[in-house]
Scaffold this active site. Structure first.
Site, mmCIF file in Angstrom:
data_model
loop_
_atom_site.group_PDB
_atom_site.id
_atom_site.type_symbol
_atom_site.label_atom_id
_atom_site.label_comp_id
_atom_site.label_asym_id
_atom_site.label_seq_id
_atom_site.Cartn_x
_atom_site.Cartn_y
_atom_site.Cartn_z
ATOM 1 N N ASP A 165 0.860 -1.186 0.000
ATOM 2 C CA ASP A 165 0.000 0.000 0.000
ATOM 3 C C ASP A 165 0.894 1.233 0.000
ATOM 4 O OD1 ASP A 165 -1.848 -2.052 0.386
ATOM 5 O OD2 ASP A 165 -3.058 -0.899 1.816
ATOM 6 N N LYS B 111 -6.524 3.386 -3.682
ATOM 7 C CA LYS B 111 -6.952 3.445 -2.282
ATOM 8 C C LYS B 111 -7.108 4.892 -1.857
ATOM 9 C CE LYS B 111 -5.120 2.140 2.289
ATOM 10 N NZ LYS B 111 -4.067 1.382 3.010
ATOM 11 N N LYS C 182 -9.966 0.504 -2.786
ATOM 12 C CA LYS C 182 -9.929 0.305 -1.344
ATOM 13 C C LYS C 182 -10.185 1.611 -0.609
ATOM 14 C CE LYS C 182 -6.944 -1.036 2.525
ATOM 15 N NZ LYS C 182 -5.608 -1.526 2.944
#
Lengths: 280, 315, 483
Positions: free
Chosen positions: B151, B215, B251
């Site tokens: 991430d 995300k 996300k």
């Protein structure tokens, strides 16, 4: 006095900035208050009306687009031109109606002042009648008055000049174009006013003036599908119903007026409301 | 290089690509998200949504105070969220700082969670303010420790100053490191990008650069995963799919604390990107407290009465 | 519990327990419910279930209502200060808010519109209209409409079936605020919320006769329009009926306002925010099953984005949830009546016959009740009937343009002029287009938004006058400068 024969004016119509004769070839006799022949103005036909509406429709987008400042100056220019030719109008009013010079002077003065008054409205009416509407949401929302389009009008019989000015000025100041039928008995002021228009800066087709009979022209105005609004102030009340019924075919806005006030301008304007989101 | 044939890796082509994107009207996007928030998800569909949401959770701990013990407990919970009910699915992954990756991987494997991924936050998370060599080293560390998901944060400073190519190149570089070993999630920190136009632009930039997931947030900045931001990102992945035939995941992270919020996210997915995205491989929810609320709601639905926090584990 | 394999929303029906519908209704005259003589059934268009029987007012009932309104005007309402009148309107607003759920459920049952819309749009806006106009009652002299304005007296108000309660609010609130009393006739197929509103008037202790509600069909409407005891007519409905009314009152001193039909253009420029534009298209034409006079029924797309927008639109339309109006997740409910459905079917058949391409959202329609799937027609030109006539259903005609002026010319090429939409991210183009569009309401980068502060009404054959805002007040006052 010498023996010179004066040159009399041929009274014609005023359509699209020009002075055509009626296509019908018809005229009628106008006499003075004392019964003396004065002129043979045109007895306008429905086809003259049709031509005038075409001219008015063509002129409308351009006139509507002119800035309020510009329109105000043009109305003011009309006042200037009228002031410059006031003697002619005073004479005509006296000749046709037989009123005293003082009364005729007063009517012309009022007419000039009325033009000035309406000229000043051009850049104020929107502020006065518009609105910022505080809607319950993230939207900028405002209402503005806009010109309605092509308006037809029956000017009152009397006073023939002031009545005409009170008809013309509030209709055009907002950006409408106009076809007006002048006072039948006293059309001279109207046709002379057409000369004022022609020598001012009013674009061709913005104001079109017909002379003739109300009973003949008004029903065609009412039924014409390319006319958006109709001022029937000059029409006797007994004819209103028939005109309103006919005008309902395209839901014309039909009004008659008793006074001169901003409501007279707004009557032939449409309120447009615009929404736009406010966001990043 | 060929980035789906969309850009050629030059600044000019990237700028052109981003300029072609249509804008986002904030009020319209807010209104659409608000309308979808009125969806009433009841009975069987709610029950489906709860289990699906559980399986999509990236169970997260990203604290300075994280310890081995804390991470191990988190991993245990990730595999069996409700120790008393084996029908509860495991979460999608655990999400930790890179020094905890090895711990997490080891413990997950120990408790039967081989199927649960380990996501490492990377590239100088959460600020992204470090030199490129440091960001690369940071990522390499996590990969070496067994992270299956990276991430990464983008350089918001570069993005906001219009240096899109720098942001793009960073993503390309990190993606190259991940290779086939790890999925790359690209964090925008939408709360710092502020406008939905920027969110849309960042989405298309990251997708072209090779992101597997986009995300919303680090969880360290408010606002985080607001419904309209997620809506805009879901529209982006939907449009990107119609351009490239490749589905990119989304996300949301931060601010999704209860079942209601989670179900709203699933509704957004269902009615924006479409039901194809309703799988942990294409939609994850970065959260910590959310899991317990999902479990309590699940109990309520199965038992028919309201649950108590005493019956869900606090790890 | 059987857990499904995919995310199909389970039914989420709103409970109808909150409403109690009587088997038979009368009229509301002089503060009391009075029995009707003849009755006709009112049905739930989603199920064809008979909900109740509505009284058909004839001459005697209309006379009685007008007499009650006149008496209330003369003896009470015209003598009351604006301040006190306003307080009654505030009371009504509050009671409507308190009973909002009841109104919403009843509206949905009687009209067929989705509960989400009656709950989130119709009822809150109706209450807001009363709240807004309440505040005007003691400020009329500051409304900029002249200093010598007066109420007309008795207003006869005839409202349509598409927003039954909301249209009632649009009519009754300003009329009362300006000092008029009213005789209101709800639409034949949707009288129930008006009759519930009568109860609200009772709870608010509104003086008897200030609001009178007579139910019935077009014949009742004609009795109101032609009644010599009525000073002002306000009508919302079709342009055809509007013209009939305009003619009917031509020889009377009655003042008239008309909110009529439309065929609104929704113009999408290539630089628009496309996802929001697609939402705007959907909201423009499928809101309230397209039973909206200002519906964006003509989509005018820039050719350069036409394919992309249509593809997005079809994807989005496939997500529209058509079905049980009482289900909280329903987006498009039932067509209000068999007559309306027949009209929609007839006009769409004309679209097919004239060579336009029909595409309907894939959705399962219930077997009972009146339904029509959200539909678009592409390949439509200005000459098609479906581009000119108001369909008043969930049917969108798609046209394209090449230049901004062409878009405007097509948008304005209609005798209607109620509303329009324009979508562009370019500020100057938005302002240019809003200026060029001949319509009373222009939604720029949004569509179908309403607010009591915002004047609403049409140019050309879409009507006379405005409703809402400062401009709407003038409809209920005389002495505003022209007649």
């Amino acid at each position: 006095m010498n023996n010179r024969i004066d040159v009399k004016k041929t009274y014609k119509l005023f359509i699209n900035g020009a002075f055509p004769r009626t296509e019908s070839g018809r005229t009628y006799e106008v006499k003075s208050a004392k019964g003396v022949f004065i002129a043979n103005p045109c007895l306008a036909s429905r086809k003259d009306l049709k031509d005038a509406v075409v001219a008015a429709r063509a002129a409308q987008p351009g006139w509507n687009k002119a800035t309020a400042y510009n329109k105000g100056q043009i109305l003011y220019r009309l006042a200037e031109m009228l002031e410059g030719r006031r003697a002619q109008f005073v004479d005509e009013i006296i000749t046709v109606t037989g009123v005293t010079k003082a009364k005729a002077e007063q009517e012309v003065s009022e007419s000039i002042d009325r033009l000035v008054w309406y000229a000043g409205w051009s850049d104020k009416i929107s502020s006065l009648s518009g609105a910022l509407n505080p809607v319950a949401g993230p939207y900028y929302n405002f209402t503005i008055p806009e010109s309605m389009g092509v308006i037809a009008a029956i000017a009152p019989e009397t006073p023939s000049l002031l009545g005409l000015i009170d008809t013309v000025a509030p209709i055009i100041v907002s950006g409408n174009t106009l076809v007006v039928l002048a006072s039948t008995k006293a059309p001279l002021s109207a046709m002379s006013f057409a000369e004022v228009i022609a020598t001012s800066d009013v674009p061709a087709g913005v104001i079109n003036i017909l002379t003739g009979k109300k009973d003949e022209i008004a029903p065609w105005m009412a039924s014409h599908m390319d006319i958006d609004g109709l001022d029937i102030t000059g029409l006797t009340t007994k004819n209103h119903a028939e005109i309103r019924i006919s005008g309902a075919e395209n839901l014309k806005r039909i009004f008659s007026f008793k006074s001169h006030d901003p409501g007279r301008i707004l009557a032939f304007m449409e309120a447009k409301t615009v929404w736009h989101p406010i966001g990043l | 290089m060929n980035f789906y044939g969309l850009v050629d890796g030059t600044d000019a082509s990237l700028k052109h690509y981003l300029r072609e994107l249509s804008g986002v009207d904030q009020v319209g996007a807010d209104a659409r998200a608000a309308m979808l928030a009125t969806r009433s998800i009841k009975t069987t569909s709610k029950r489906w949504a709860i289990d699906t949401a559980i399986s999509m959770v990236d169970l997260t701990t990203l604290e300075g105070a994280d310890t081995v013990g804390k991470v191990q407990a988190l991993c245990t919970k990730a595999v069996r969220p409700d120790p008393t009910d084996s029908s509860v699915p495991s979460v999608g992954a655990v999400c930790v700082y890179n020094d905890m990756v090895a711990t997490a991987r080891k413990h997950l494997d120990l408790v039967g969670g081989q199927h649960v991924g380990v996501a490492a936050v990377s590239t100088a998370f959460p600020s992204g303010r470090a030199s490129m060599p440091v960001k690369i080293r940071d990522t390499q560390d996590a990969l070496d420790a067994g992270a299956s998901e990276i991430d990464m944060v983008i350089d918001r400073g570069a993005f906001l100053s219009g240096n899109y190519i720098d942001v793009f190149n960073e993503i390309v570089a990190i993606k190259a490191l991940c290779g086939e070993r790890a999925h790359l999630k690209v964090i925008f920190e939408t709360g710092e990008l502020v406008t939905y136009d920027n969110v849309r632009k960042a989405s298309f930039l990251a997708m072209a650069a090779g992101a597997d997931f986009i995300k919303t947030s680090t969880g360290k900045v408010v606002p985080a995963a607001t419904a309209p931001v997620v809506l805009v990102m879901l529209e982006a992945v939907r449009d990107f799919y119609s351009m490239t035939q490749r589905r990119i995941g989304v996300k949301p992270a931060g601010g999704i604390r209860n079942t209601k919020d989670a179900i709203k996210q699933l509704v957004l997915v269902n009615e924006t990107a479409g039901p194809e995205w309703l799988t942990p491989s294409l939609f994850r929810i970065g959260a910590s407290a959310l899991l317990n609320d999902l479990l309590m709601q699940r109990m309520k639905m199965d038992d028919g009465y309201y649950a108590s926090p005493a019956y869900v584990t606090i790890d | 519990m059987e857990i499904p394999v995919s995310f199909d929303y389970a039914p989420a029906p709103e409970s109808r327990a909150i409403v109690s519908i009587k088997p038979k209704y009368g009229h509301f005259i002089a503060g009391k419910f009075v029995a009707g003589s003849k009755h006709f059934p009112t049905i739930n268009p989603a199920t064809e279930e008979v909900l109740s029987h509505i009284a058909l007012a004839g001459k005697a009932e209309v006379d009685a209502a007008v007499k009650a309104a006149r008496k209330a005007y003369t003896t009470t309402w015209s003598k009351m200060s604006g301040k006190e009148r306003g307080k009654y309107l505030f009371r009504i607003a509050r009671i409507m808010q308190e009973r909002a759920r009841e109104f919403a459920v009843l509206e949905t049952l009687d009209n067929g519109k989705p509960i989400r819309e009656s709950r989130d749009v119709d009822v809150p806006l109706a209450a807001a209209h009363f709240f807004y106009h309440a505040g005007w009652a003691d400020k009329l002299e500051f409304a900029g409409l002249g200093t010598s304005t007066k109420p007309h007296g008795v207003a006869g108000q005839i409202i349509p079936w598409n927003f039954p309660l909301l249209m009632l609010a649009w009519k009754v609130a300003p009329a009362l605020a300006a000092g008029n009393t009213v005789v209101l006739k709800p639409a034949e197929s949707t009288s129930l919320t008006a009759l519930l509103f009568a109860e609200v008037c009772q709870q608010a202790e509104l003086p008897a006769g200030v609001v009178n509600i007579v139910t019935g069909d077009g014949s009742t409407g004609a009795l109101i329009v032609n009644h010599p005891g009525i000073d002002k007519i306000a009508f919302t409905g079709s342009t055809d009926v509007g013209k009939i009314i305009a003619r009917a009152v031509a020889s009377t001193p009655k003042s008239v306002t008309l909110e009529l039909g439309g065929k609104a253009a929704n113009i999408i420029f290539e630089d628009a925010a496309l996802d929001e534009a697609v939402e705007g298209i959907v909201n423009g034409i499928f809101f309230n099953q397209g039973h909206v006079c200002c519906a964006g029924s003509r989509l005018i797309l820039q050719e350069s984005i036409a394919d992309e927008v249509l593809e997005k639109l079809k994807v989005r339309m496939a997500k529209i949830r058509v079905g049980d109006p009482m289900d909280k997740n329903t987006d498009v409910g039932a067509i209000n009546s068999k007559e309306q459905l027949t009209k929609i079917i007839e006009l769409t058949a004309a679209g097919d016959a004239e060579g336009a391409q029909r595409w309907s959202a894939p959705c399962e329609l219930p077997t009972k009740g009146f339904w029509f799937a959200p539909t678009i027609f592409t390949g439509v030109t200005q000459a098609h009937r479906i581009a000119r006539e108001e369909i008043f259903g969930p049917v969108l005609s798609v046209l394209t343009f090449r230049t901004p002026q062409e878009a405007i010319d097509k948008a304005n090429n209609t005798p209607f002029g109620l509303s329009a939409g324009v979508w562009s991210e370019k500020g100057s183009r938005i302002l240019w287009a809003t200026q060029q569009l001949r319509a009373g309401v222009v939604w720029a980068n949004t569509f179908n938004k309403f607010d009591p502060t915002s004047p609403f009404g049409g140019y050309k054959e879409s009507g006379w006058g405005r409703e809402g805002g400062r401009h709407g007040l003038s409809a209920y006052l005389k002495g505003v400068g022209h007649e």
